[in-house]
Enzyme design. Sequence first.
Site, mmCIF file in Angstrom:
data_model
loop_
_atom_site.group_PDB
_atom_site.id
_atom_site.type_symbol
_atom_site.label_atom_id
_atom_site.label_comp_id
_atom_site.label_asym_id
_atom_site.label_seq_id
_atom_site.Cartn_x
_atom_site.Cartn_y
_atom_site.Cartn_z
ATOM 1 C CG ASP A 229 -1.749 1.241 1.373
ATOM 2 O OD1 ASP A 229 -2.390 1.604 0.369
ATOM 3 O OD2 ASP A 229 -1.782 1.880 2.446
ATOM 4 C CB SER A 230 0.203 4.813 -0.486
ATOM 5 O OG SER A 230 -0.824 4.955 0.472
ATOM 6 C CE1 TYR B 78 2.222 5.119 -3.655
ATOM 7 C CE2 TYR B 78 0.738 3.280 -4.007
ATOM 8 C CZ TYR B 78 2.017 3.756 -3.795
ATOM 9 O OH TYR B 78 3.062 2.874 -3.732
ATOM 10 N N GLY B 79 -3.252 9.010 -3.616
ATOM 11 C CA GLY B 79 -4.493 9.595 -4.117
ATOM 12 C C GLY B 79 -4.324 10.955 -4.786
ATOM 13 C CB CYS C 234 -3.346 0.499 -2.308
ATOM 14 S SG CYS C 234 -3.420 2.225 -2.814
ATOM 15 C CG ASN C 235 -9.777 0.739 -2.312
ATOM 16 O OD1 ASN C 235 -9.404 0.584 -1.151
ATOM 17 N ND2 ASN C 235 -10.808 0.096 -2.808
ATOM 18 C CB THR C 236 -5.202 4.986 -4.843
ATOM 19 O OG1 THR C 236 -6.055 5.488 -3.811
ATOM 20 C CG2 THR C 236 -4.868 6.091 -5.805
ATOM 21 C CD GLU D 3 0.821 6.496 5.791
ATOM 22 O OE1 GLU D 3 2.041 6.385 5.977
ATOM 23 O OE2 GLU D 3 0.067 5.523 5.608
ATOM 24 C CB CYS E 247 -9.287 4.914 1.046
ATOM 25 S SG CYS E 247 -7.585 5.250 1.576
ATOM 26 C CB THR E 248 -6.658 -0.104 2.398
ATOM 27 O OG1 THR E 248 -5.520 0.627 1.901
ATOM 28 C CG2 THR E 248 -7.232 -0.968 1.293
ATOM 29 C CG HIS E 249 -4.545 5.004 4.588
ATOM 30 N ND1 HIS E 249 -4.081 4.575 3.370
ATOM 31 C CD2 HIS E 249 -3.440 5.402 5.285
ATOM 32 C CE1 HIS E 249 -2.766 4.716 3.318
ATOM 33 N NE2 HIS E 249 -2.355 5.209 4.470
HETATM 34 N N1 DGL Z 1 -4.746 3.221 1.085
HETATM 35 C C1 DGL Z 1 -4.854 3.658 -0.235
HETATM 36 C C2 DGL Z 1 -6.166 3.397 -0.894
HETATM 37 O O1 DGL Z 1 -6.772 2.403 -0.584
HETATM 38 C C3 DGL Z 1 -4.048 4.820 -0.681
HETATM 39 C C4 DGL Z 1 -4.389 6.141 -0.163
HETATM 40 C C5 DGL Z 1 -3.405 7.182 -0.609
HETATM 41 O O2 DGL Z 1 -2.200 6.940 -0.516
HETATM 42 O O3 DGL Z 1 -3.853 8.231 -1.072
HETATM 43 O O4 DGL Z 1 -6.603 4.129 -1.752
#
Ligand code: DGL
Length: 283
Positions: free
Chosen positions: A11-12, A43-44, A74-76, A152, A184-186
Site C-alpha cells: 500500500d502507499s 497515492y491519491g 490499496c484502492n488507488t 500516516e 480506501c484501505t486507510h
Molecule cells: N490506502 C490507499 C487506498 O486504498 C491509498 C491512499 C493514498 O495513498 O492516497 O486508496
Amino acid sequence: MTPRQPIGVFDSGVGGLSVLREIRRELPHEDLLYVADSAHAPYGEKSPAAIEARAILITELLLARGAKAIVVACNTATGVAARVLRSRYQVPVIAMEPAVKPALACTRSGVVGVLATRRTLAGRSFAELVARVGQGARIIPQACPGLVERIEAGDLDGPETRALLSSYIEPLLLRGADTLVLGCTHYPHLAPQIRELAGPCVQVLDSGLAVARQVRRRLAELQLLAPPPRAGVEQAWTSGQPEHLRAVMARLWGGDLDPRPLTRPTESAGWSVAGSSLALQGV
Ligand code: DGL
C-alpha cells in the site's frame, strides 16, 4: 512456485495493514511480506503514471523476495495498476474493489456514500463498478483529501482528524446515506470514529475480509496454501522513515511488525539491508 513461499502485500503506507489483518485472520499459516510506500503517500494525489511506476517497482521487490501472490492492498493503486500488474506477472494479483455491491444489498434508503481518494473516484474502475452494480441506487462519491496524511501521522482521533471526518460524512448523511463504503484501505483504521459520527443506524463497510477470502480462494485453486501447523510470520519494509512508522504500526498492528528500510534486492539474498533506499531513486 511452492506453498511455503510468502504472500506480498503493499500500500502507499499503513492503510494496507487493515487488509493484512484480515489476511492474517483468514490465513494463519501464511508468511506475509508488507511494503508501506510511505515516502510516496498519498497515492491519491499522484499521477496515474507515478502510481503505476511505484506499483511495478514494489511488485518486483516482493517477487524478488519470493512472493507467490501479490495483494494490492490499496484502492488507488488497484484502479491505476491492477490490470498492468496482471498482464506483466504470472503470479496471482489480488486487488481491492470498494464494497459498493454489498452496500447496495444493505441500504434501505437507497443512498450509499463512498469515501475514497480523488484518484480512485476519478478512475475508470470505479466508473465501471458503479455502471455494473449501481442501478437503482444513488451512489454519492466523497473524496477525502487529507485523511490519509492524518492516519500516516498516527492521528486517529485528534481534533483535526475528527473535523475532516465530519466535513466529509455529514453532507452524505444529510443527503440520506444510510450506508458508507470505506473505499480506501486507510479508512478502516478510523472505523470507530466514523461509526461514532454516523450513528447506529448507518452501516459502515470495507472490503478487507472479502479480499482476504479471495486470496484464500486463489491460492487454494493453485494448490499454494501454506500447510498447518506452522504459524505464519510477518515482515515489513517502508520507503519512508522506519523510526516514524514503527510507532504508527505499533498502534495499528501491535509491536511485532518492525519496518525495515526498503532497499534494492541483492543478487543472492533478496533485499539488501545496507543497499541504497529506493525512496531516493526518484522512481
Ligand atoms: N490506502 C490507499 C487506498 O486504498 C491509498 C491512499 C493514498 O495513498 O492516497 O486508496
